[in-house]
Design a protein around this motif. Sequence first.
Motif, mmCIF file in Angstrom:
data_model
loop_
_atom_site.group_PDB
_atom_site.id
_atom_site.type_symbol
_atom_site.label_atom_id
_atom_site.label_comp_id
_atom_site.label_asym_id
_atom_site.label_seq_id
_atom_site.Cartn_x
_atom_site.Cartn_y
_atom_site.Cartn_z
ATOM 1 N N ARG A 33 0.848 -1.184 0.000
ATOM 2 C CA ARG A 33 0.000 0.000 0.000
ATOM 3 C C ARG A 33 0.887 1.238 0.000
ATOM 4 N N GLU A 34 0.533 2.222 -0.827
ATOM 5 C CA GLU A 34 1.334 3.437 -0.905
ATOM 6 C C GLU A 34 0.449 4.669 -0.762
ATOM 7 N N LEU A 35 1.037 5.712 -0.185
ATOM 8 C CA LEU A 35 0.317 6.964 -0.022
ATOM 9 C C LEU A 35 0.220 7.667 -1.373
ATOM 10 N N VAL A 36 -0.987 8.090 -1.720
ATOM 11 C CA VAL A 36 -1.214 8.800 -2.976
ATOM 12 C C VAL A 36 -1.290 10.301 -2.740
ATOM 13 N N ALA A 37 -2.097 10.709 -1.781
ATOM 14 C CA ALA A 37 -2.290 12.133 -1.518
ATOM 15 C C ALA A 37 -2.806 12.316 -0.104
ATOM 16 N N SER A 38 -2.513 13.468 0.470
ATOM 17 C CA SER A 38 -3.009 13.771 1.801
ATOM 18 C C SER A 38 -3.354 15.252 1.879
ATOM 19 N N ILE A 39 -4.235 15.575 2.830
ATOM 20 C CA ILE A 39 -4.623 16.967 3.041
ATOM 21 C C ILE A 39 -4.856 17.171 4.528
ATOM 22 N N THR A 40 -4.280 18.234 5.065
ATOM 23 C CA THR A 40 -4.504 18.549 6.469
ATOM 24 C C THR A 40 -5.777 19.364 6.610
ATOM 25 N N THR A 41 -6.248 19.491 7.831
ATOM 26 C CA THR A 41 -7.481 20.240 8.046
ATOM 27 C C THR A 41 -7.278 21.737 7.833
ATOM 28 N N ASP A 42 -6.033 22.186 7.736
ATOM 29 C CA ASP A 42 -5.816 23.586 7.385
ATOM 30 C C ASP A 42 -5.440 23.738 5.916
ATOM 31 N N GLY A 43 -5.633 22.664 5.144
ATOM 32 C CA GLY A 43 -5.550 22.767 3.695
ATOM 33 C C GLY A 43 -4.238 22.431 3.036
ATOM 34 N N LYS A 44 -3.243 22.022 3.807
ATOM 35 C CA LYS A 44 -1.963 21.672 3.207
ATOM 36 C C LYS A 44 -2.069 20.315 2.520
ATOM 37 N N THR A 45 -1.621 20.244 1.270
ATOM 38 C CA THR A 45 -1.704 19.004 0.505
ATOM 39 C C THR A 45 -0.323 18.439 0.196
ATOM 40 N N ASP A 46 -0.288 17.147 -0.048
ATOM 41 C CA ASP A 46 0.947 16.479 -0.417
ATOM 42 C C ASP A 46 0.577 15.339 -1.353
#
Length: 119
Positions: free
Chosen positions: A44-57
């Motif tokens: 399993r690999e991380l595709v995308a993430s978003i914090t509750t203050d809107g920072k994405t990766d």
Amino acid sequence: VQLQASGGGLVLAGGSLTLSCAATGRIWSINAYGWHRQAPGKQRELVASITTDGKTDYADSVKGRFTITRDSYRNMIYLQMNGLKPEDTAVYYCHADWPLGVTEIDRYWGQGTLVTVSS
């Protein structure tokens, strides 16, 4: 915390698909959401993430093609996938992170939704 993912399906290469994840329950302390994927025979690999203050990766393999967004009013997380490639074929899982301390988290998972990209 409960997460319900939906939106997977079969799409031709070059096509688009939007995955949705509904978050319910005790989500007030969640500080980040994201999507992982797992292809057959792979980890399993991380595709995308978003914090509750809107920072994405994003994973390098999806940068410029995938966009993660969050609707805080509806408690929904979306993954817009454009320019899909056969190598994007995988089961996609949404997750939510509950911080336990400075570096510790409790990660909640939704059930997977299958994305199949045909060439």
